[in-house]
Design an enzyme around this catalytic site. Structure first.
Site, PDB file in Angstrom:
ATOM      1  N   GLY A  42       0.760  -1.249   0.000  1.00  0.00           N
ATOM      2  CA  GLY A  42       0.000   0.000   0.000  1.00  0.00           C
ATOM      3  C   GLY A  42       0.786   1.292   0.000  1.00  0.00           C
ATOM      4  O   GLY A  42       0.329   2.292  -0.546  1.00  0.00           O
ATOM      5  N   GLU A  97       3.550   4.289   5.996  1.00  0.00           N
ATOM      6  CA  GLU A  97       2.349   3.479   5.763  1.00  0.00           C
ATOM      7  C   GLU A  97       1.326   4.270   4.966  1.00  0.00           C
ATOM      8  O   GLU A  97       1.228   5.496   5.117  1.00  0.00           O
ATOM      9  CB  GLU A  97       1.710   3.123   7.112  1.00  0.00           C
ATOM     10  CG  GLU A  97       2.099   1.784   7.666  1.00  0.00           C
ATOM     11  CD  GLU A  97       1.448   0.605   6.921  1.00  0.00           C
ATOM     12  OE1 GLU A  97       1.072   0.758   5.735  1.00  0.00           O
ATOM     13  OE2 GLU A  97       1.331  -0.454   7.528  1.00  0.00           O
ATOM     14  N   ASP A  98       0.529   3.582   4.177  1.00  0.00           N
ATOM     15  CA  ASP A  98      -0.600   4.257   3.534  1.00  0.00           C
ATOM     16  C   ASP A  98      -1.720   4.505   4.546  1.00  0.00           C
ATOM     17  O   ASP A  98      -2.319   5.556   4.582  1.00  0.00           O
ATOM     18  CB  ASP A  98      -1.110   3.450   2.326  1.00  0.00           C
ATOM     19  CG  ASP A  98      -1.377   1.993   2.667  1.00  0.00           C
ATOM     20  OD1 ASP A  98      -0.705   1.451   3.568  1.00  0.00           O
ATOM     21  OD2 ASP A  98      -2.252   1.378   2.039  1.00  0.00           O
ATOM     22  N   ASP A 101      -5.149   1.317  10.451  1.00  0.00           N
ATOM     23  CA  ASP A 101      -6.553   0.952  10.657  1.00  0.00           C
ATOM     24  C   ASP A 101      -6.684   0.433  12.092  1.00  0.00           C
ATOM     25  O   ASP A 101      -6.791   1.223  13.029  1.00  0.00           O
ATOM     26  CB  ASP A 101      -6.908  -0.098   9.590  1.00  0.00           C
ATOM     27  CG  ASP A 101      -8.374  -0.456   9.550  1.00  0.00           C
ATOM     28  OD1 ASP A 101      -9.047  -0.331  10.574  1.00  0.00           O
ATOM     29  OD2 ASP A 101      -8.866  -0.883   8.489  1.00  0.00           O
ATOM     30  N   LYS A 129      -7.509   5.657  10.493  1.00  0.00           N
ATOM     31  CA  LYS A 129      -8.896   5.432  10.929  1.00  0.00           C
ATOM     32  C   LYS A 129      -8.856   5.381  12.454  1.00  0.00           C
ATOM     33  O   LYS A 129      -8.882   4.309  13.065  1.00  0.00           O
ATOM     34  CB  LYS A 129      -9.410   4.095  10.397  1.00  0.00           C
ATOM     35  CG  LYS A 129      -9.794   4.100   8.948  1.00  0.00           C
ATOM     36  CD  LYS A 129     -10.489   2.780   8.612  1.00  0.00           C
ATOM     37  CE  LYS A 129     -10.738   2.694   7.127  1.00  0.00           C
ATOM     38  NZ  LYS A 129     -11.292   1.375   6.748  1.00  0.00           N
ATOM     39  N   VAL A 151     -11.598   2.722   1.811  1.00  0.00           N
ATOM     40  CA  VAL A 151     -10.922   3.664   0.920  1.00  0.00           C
ATOM     41  C   VAL A 151      -9.996   2.946  -0.057  1.00  0.00           C
ATOM     42  O   VAL A 151      -9.386   1.932   0.285  1.00  0.00           O
ATOM     43  CB  VAL A 151     -10.126   4.729   1.714  1.00  0.00           C
ATOM     44  CG1 VAL A 151     -11.048   5.827   2.220  1.00  0.00           C
ATOM     45  CG2 VAL A 151      -9.349   4.119   2.872  1.00  0.00           C
ATOM     46  N   ASP A 157      -6.039  -0.600  -2.029  1.00  0.00           N
ATOM     47  CA  ASP A 157      -6.823  -1.408  -2.975  1.00  0.00           C
ATOM     48  C   ASP A 157      -8.076  -1.977  -2.338  1.00  0.00           C
ATOM     49  O   ASP A 157      -8.216  -2.009  -1.121  1.00  0.00           O
ATOM     50  CB  ASP A 157      -5.982  -2.587  -3.452  1.00  0.00           C
ATOM     51  CG  ASP A 157      -5.785  -3.624  -2.333  1.00  0.00           C
ATOM     52  OD1 ASP A 157      -5.381  -3.222  -1.233  1.00  0.00           O
ATOM     53  OD2 ASP A 157      -6.074  -4.810  -2.563  1.00  0.00           O
ATOM     54  N   ARG A 163      -5.867   0.426  -6.922  1.00  0.00           N
ATOM     55  CA  ARG A 163      -4.645   0.844  -6.223  1.00  0.00           C
ATOM     56  C   ARG A 163      -3.982   2.063  -6.875  1.00  0.00           C
ATOM     57  O   ARG A 163      -3.360   2.874  -6.200  1.00  0.00           O
ATOM     58  CB  ARG A 163      -3.643  -0.311  -6.241  1.00  0.00           C
ATOM     59  CG  ARG A 163      -3.067  -0.623  -4.887  1.00  0.00           C
ATOM     60  CD  ARG A 163      -1.962  -1.634  -5.014  1.00  0.00           C
ATOM     61  NE  ARG A 163      -2.252  -2.912  -4.414  1.00  0.00           N
ATOM     62  CZ  ARG A 163      -2.281  -3.160  -3.109  1.00  0.00           C
ATOM     63  NH1 ARG A 163      -2.058  -2.202  -2.249  1.00  0.00           N
ATOM     64  NH2 ARG A 163      -2.538  -4.359  -2.657  1.00  0.00           N
TER      65      ARG A 163
END
Ligand code: PRP
Length: 175
Positions: A42, A97-98, A101, A129, A151, A157, A163
């Site tokens: 990601g 990091e993308d 979560d 998040k 998202v 993705d 992606r």
């Protein structure tokens, strides 16, 4: 299928990445080479853009992890599937990091990297998040806080789709 609805536009991402890159460049000025550790898959687009806007010496490493799942629910256990290539001992490390979560991935990575005696370990994530995070993690450099939405785009993705969208979009996986 129509394109995912825009949550964060390309221009908004670009502006925020500029701010993060300036802040990181300032904080690490005169600290020697910074090791940017991108978490595959990601983070690859965010890392590419962020790293090119830094004004400090840096080099790139990648790491890959896999989350154990029970059905579609993550157990929280994380397994390393690809490691960095060079020792990080004595180095300043920034994990990129993308998205954060549940927080289990970044929590695992911080502990794992800290055990290798780096000079420091900090975290940078494009998205967080916050309300879904189950463990105590601090994101040092954060792009955007988001809600509990699915998202995609800019590295993220859904079943390997979307992606490479240039913006962050929202989808409904039940559609
Ligand atoms: C995503 C993302 C983070 C992780 C965050 O990766 O890139 O690494 O999940 O989730 P957590 O905070 O709940 O641990 P994913 O497993 O989807 O793999 P990918 O990056 O290869 O798509």
């Amino acid at each position: 299928m129509p394109n995912p609805k825009t949550l964060i536009s390309e221009d908004e991402i670009k502006a925020r990445v500029d701010v993060l890159a300036s802040q990181i460049s300032l904080d690490y000025a005169d600290k020697g080479e910074l090791v940017l550790v991108g978490v595959l898959k990601g983070a690859f687009i965010f890392l590419a853009d962020l790293s090119r806007r830094l004004s400090i010496p840096r080099y790139i490493e990648f790491i890959a992890v896999s989350s154990y799942e029970h059905g579609s629910v993550r157990s929280g256990a994380v397994r390393l599937v690809m490691d960095v290539r060079r020792s990080i001992e004595g180095k300043h490390v920034l994990v990129v990091e993308d998205i954060v979560d549940t927080g289990h991935t970044i929590h695992y990575l911080i502990n794992m990297l800290k055990s290798r005696k780096p000079a420091s370990v900090r975290t940078c994530a494009l998205l967080h998040k916050e309300h879904k995070t189950e463990v105590d993690v601090h994101v040092d450099y954060l792009g955007f806080k988001i809600g509990d939405e699915w998202v995609v785009g800019y590295g993220l993705d859904y079943a390997e789709k979307d992606r490479t969208l240039p913006y962050i979009g929202v989808i409904d996986p039940t559609d």
